[in-house]
Motif scaffolding. Structure first.
Motif, PDB file in Angstrom:
ATOM      1  N   VAL A  84      -2.236   6.124   7.444  1.00 32.05           N
ATOM      2  CA  VAL A  84      -1.659   4.782   7.348  1.00 32.05           C
ATOM      3  C   VAL A  84      -0.178   4.823   7.717  1.00 32.05           C
ATOM      4  CG1 VAL A  84      -1.116   2.885   5.767  1.00 32.05           C
ATOM      5  CG2 VAL A  84      -3.340   4.022   5.639  1.00 32.05           C
ATOM      6  N   TYR A 121      -5.627  -0.207  -4.487  1.00 31.32           N
ATOM      7  CA  TYR A 121      -5.972   0.034  -3.084  1.00 31.32           C
ATOM      8  C   TYR A 121      -7.092  -0.897  -2.614  1.00 31.32           C
ATOM      9  CZ  TYR A 121      -3.087   4.240  -2.876  1.00 31.32           C
ATOM     10  OH  TYR A 121      -2.025   5.117  -2.871  1.00 31.32           O
ATOM     11  N   PHE A 171      -7.574   2.403   4.915  1.00 31.98           N
ATOM     12  CA  PHE A 171      -7.547   1.838   3.558  1.00 31.98           C
ATOM     13  C   PHE A 171      -8.855   2.169   2.842  1.00 31.98           C
ATOM     14  CE2 PHE A 171      -4.232  -1.817   3.474  1.00 31.98           C
ATOM     15  CZ  PHE A 171      -3.289  -0.979   4.046  1.00 31.98           C
ATOM     16  N   ASN A 181      -7.205  -0.618   8.533  1.00 31.28           N
ATOM     17  CA  ASN A 181      -8.206  -1.087   7.577  1.00 31.28           C
ATOM     18  C   ASN A 181      -9.208   0.020   7.251  1.00 31.28           C
ATOM     19  OD1 ASN A 181     -10.073  -2.899   6.156  1.00 31.28           O
ATOM     20  ND2 ASN A 181     -11.269  -2.840   8.043  1.00 31.28           N
ATOM     21  N   ASN A 225      -5.525  -4.158  -1.820  1.00 33.70           N
ATOM     22  CA  ASN A 225      -4.842  -4.098  -0.525  1.00 33.70           C
ATOM     23  C   ASN A 225      -5.823  -4.288   0.625  1.00 33.70           C
ATOM     24  OD1 ASN A 225      -2.650  -1.614  -1.855  1.00 33.70           O
ATOM     25  ND2 ASN A 225      -2.075  -3.678  -1.267  1.00 33.70           N
ATOM     26  N   ARG A 226      -6.945  -3.642   0.528  1.00 33.89           N
ATOM     27  CA  ARG A 226      -7.918  -3.734   1.629  1.00 33.89           C
ATOM     28  C   ARG A 226      -8.515  -5.131   1.721  1.00 33.89           C
ATOM     29  NH1 ARG A 226     -13.575  -2.418   2.869  1.00 33.89           N
ATOM     30  NH2 ARG A 226     -13.602  -1.850   5.091  1.00 33.89           N
ATOM     31  N   TYR A 239       0.846  -1.202   0.000  1.00 36.25           N
ATOM     32  CA  TYR A 239       0.000   0.000   0.000  1.00 36.25           C
ATOM     33  C   TYR A 239       0.882   1.253   0.000  1.00 36.25           C
ATOM     34  CZ  TYR A 239      -3.037   3.647   1.938  1.00 36.25           C
ATOM     35  OH  TYR A 239      -3.712   4.825   2.147  1.00 36.25           O
TER      36      TYR A 239
END
Length: 540
Positions: free
Chosen positions: A215, A141, A190, A187, A144-145, A118
């Motif tokens: 983040v 993205y 994100f 999270n 990633n989440r 990320y």
């Protein structure tokens, strides 16, 4: 469902945004912070890479982007980590098709690698030589989440190994709990990053910058939590919380002294108000005598002091339980407060009980009144006078109306005028139809008239009123049942909860706050039942 919702969001982003953009809201300072956080996540991921030798893990050094004071400083692997990593590698957590069985160490490796990915994506977006395709950036993205959510779900699960339950939150000597909490916050950021792409143009860059830098801050927090001091290996010695006999005796003496001082303060207040208190006491004694007479007139022999002190004793006992569980000066204060409440309720209770008894007795007499009037009417038609009719009712009917009519005859035989005896009956009994009957008899004896016709009309009125009351009872039955349910259901639910979780429920409801909750629930249940009954009450 989460994955489906996420991919639906991707498609919306693609449709809304599409094309290319060159917005780069992050500053050079932000770039250095991102690169430092990337380095820390890279180190953490390598720490959990079981294929990398421990000697190689000990060679990491801080880069310049982490600050001049840290640049070139060697990063020491925590002493506890090598054994912990071995244990985490032996713990097999989940099977993934095509990848095999993953250990707990592999899950942590994937988690830190995902955070690194990320940050790397955000860092590359700062490169002016690389075009930014919003569609690809947002899709990255989202990926990633999804991966972070998947890893968090697996790390938060409890594992059953034979007779033991293993919780991965206890890994790394308890540090995993704080790290998982930090990852949960990450999270959310994100998601905020993904959401920033759909924000208005004026807010888009600022929201994107805030979420990325959040983040970065959380990544530094993860690094600090991993390298924090270990939690205490052993719990504190319970003996440090123990109190000696002398300390307990001293506390008890202070509590008794406080109670004595409060009692003395009450005594001084009463002494100042001595005249007023004595006058009030005499008034209450007069009321008590009147209440005792009223109970006797209801054909009940009840000592008023039993009602007063019984009410006071029950409420004071409840206050004693709460005060004892609370302990200390506050417990004494609560007990005295309940004693005051009990004293007030005890003073009011005789009148409440008397009114309730009179109302109940009036209802019973109402149910017998129609038959009594028919008997009186028949006796008058047969040539008897009203006094003989009353004697017949007292002899042939059942209590309570037989007792009341018999008392009228006894008073008459002892020299009381018949009209006065009837007025005494009217005072003793709360019955509207009986009151009409008595007034009709008194008026007839004063001015004359046909009592037989009057009684016949009263019987018809009572019969019609009874039919109307039965109809009203049927129409208001639902409200009465609701009132019963309102009172019973909380008790039933409490019993069910105690049956399933007895230790927790009994532990709570025997505590001071639990006893107060029970008391307040009882009060509000009574209020609810009274309100529902009042809504269904129709006076005829």
């Amino acid at each position: 469902m989460k994955k489906i919702a996420t991919w639906v969001m991707i498609m919306m982003l693609v449709g809304l945004l599409g094309g290319q953009a060159a917005a780069r809201p992050l500053t050079p300072q932000n770039k250095r912070q991102i690169e430092c956080a990337m380095f820390k996540m890279q180190v953490l991921a390598n720490y959990f890479n079981v294929d990398m030798p421990m000697e190689q893990k000990a060679n990491f050094q801080y880069p310049e982007v982490c600050g001049a004071n840290l640049a070139g400083k060697k990063i020491k692997v925590p002493d506890w980590f090598e054994k912990e990593l071995s244990d985490m590698d032996k713990l097999k957590v989940v099977y993934i098709q095509g990848e095999g069985t993953l250990s707990e160490a592999s899950l942590w490796y994937r988690t830190f690698a995902n955070v690194y990915e990320y940050l790397d994506r955000a860092n590359n977006a700062l490169d002016p030589s690389q075009p930014i395709v919003i569609e690809q950036l947002s899709r990255g993205y989202v990926g990633n989440r999804i991966r972070l959510l998947s890893n968090l779900d697996r790390l938060n699960k409890e594992l059953v190994r034979g007779q033991e339950v293993y919780n991965m939150k206890d890994s790394m000597q308890g540090r995993a709990r704080a790290m998982l909490a930090t990852l949960e916050f990450m999270n959310r950021e994100f998601y905020s990053t993904i959401e920033s792409f759909t924000s208005p143009a004026a807010q888009k860059e600022e929201k994107y910058r805030q979420s990325v830098m959040a983040v970065v801050t959380l990544a530094n927090q993860l690094w600090s939590e991993f390298r924090s001091a270990p939690l205490p290996a052993n719990p504190p010695d319970p003996k440090i919380y123990e109190t000696s006999d002398g300390e307990r005796l001293f506390t008890l003496l202070l509590s008794l002294l406080g109670a004595a001082l409060m009692g003395y303060a009450v005594y001084l207040l009463l002494d100042i108000k001595r005249a007023e208190v004595l006058a009030s006491w005499e008034q209450y004694r007069a009321k008590s005598t009147a209440w005792a007479d009223d109970f006797n007139r209801q054909f009940l022999t009840i000592d008023v002091k039993y009602i007063v002190f019984g009410t006071l004793g029950v409420i004071a006992l409840f206050g004693l339980l709460i005060g004892f569980s609370m302990g200390g000066f506050m417990g004494v204060f609560v007990f005295l407060m309940f004693v005051a409440i009990g004293a007030y309720m005890g003073i009011k209770m005789p009148k409440i009980v008397l009114d309730r008894l009179k109302k109940s007795r009036g209802v019973k007499i109402n149910a017998q009144l129609m038959d009594s009037l028919i008997l009186l009417s028949n006796s008058l038609r047969s040539g008897m006078d009203i006094v003989q009719g009353f004697e017949m009712v007292a002899h042939d009917m059942r209590p309570p109306i037989a007792d009341e009519f018999g008392l009228v005859i006894k008073n008459y035989q002892l020299g009381t005028p018949f009209e006065k005896a009837l007025e005494g009956l009217d005072e003793r009994v709360e019955s509207r139809m009986l009151s009409y009957t008595i007034k009709a008899i008194i008026i007839q004896r004063q001015v004359g008239g046909n009592l037989t016709v009057i009684f016949s009309r009263l019987v018809e009125n009572i019969r019609e009123e009874s039919k109307l009351e039965e109809k009203l009872d049927a129409m208001t039955a639902q409200q009465k049942i609701q009132a019963i349910v309102v009172g019973i259901m909380p008790v039933v639910m409490l019993g069910v909860m105690i049956m399933f979780r007895p230790e927790e429920m009994l532990g709570f409801y025997t505590s001071p706050i639990g006893l107060l909750v029970l008391m307040m629930c009882f009060i509000w249940i009574m209020i609810g039942m009274a309100l529902i009954n009042k809504l269904g009450e129709v006076k005829v």
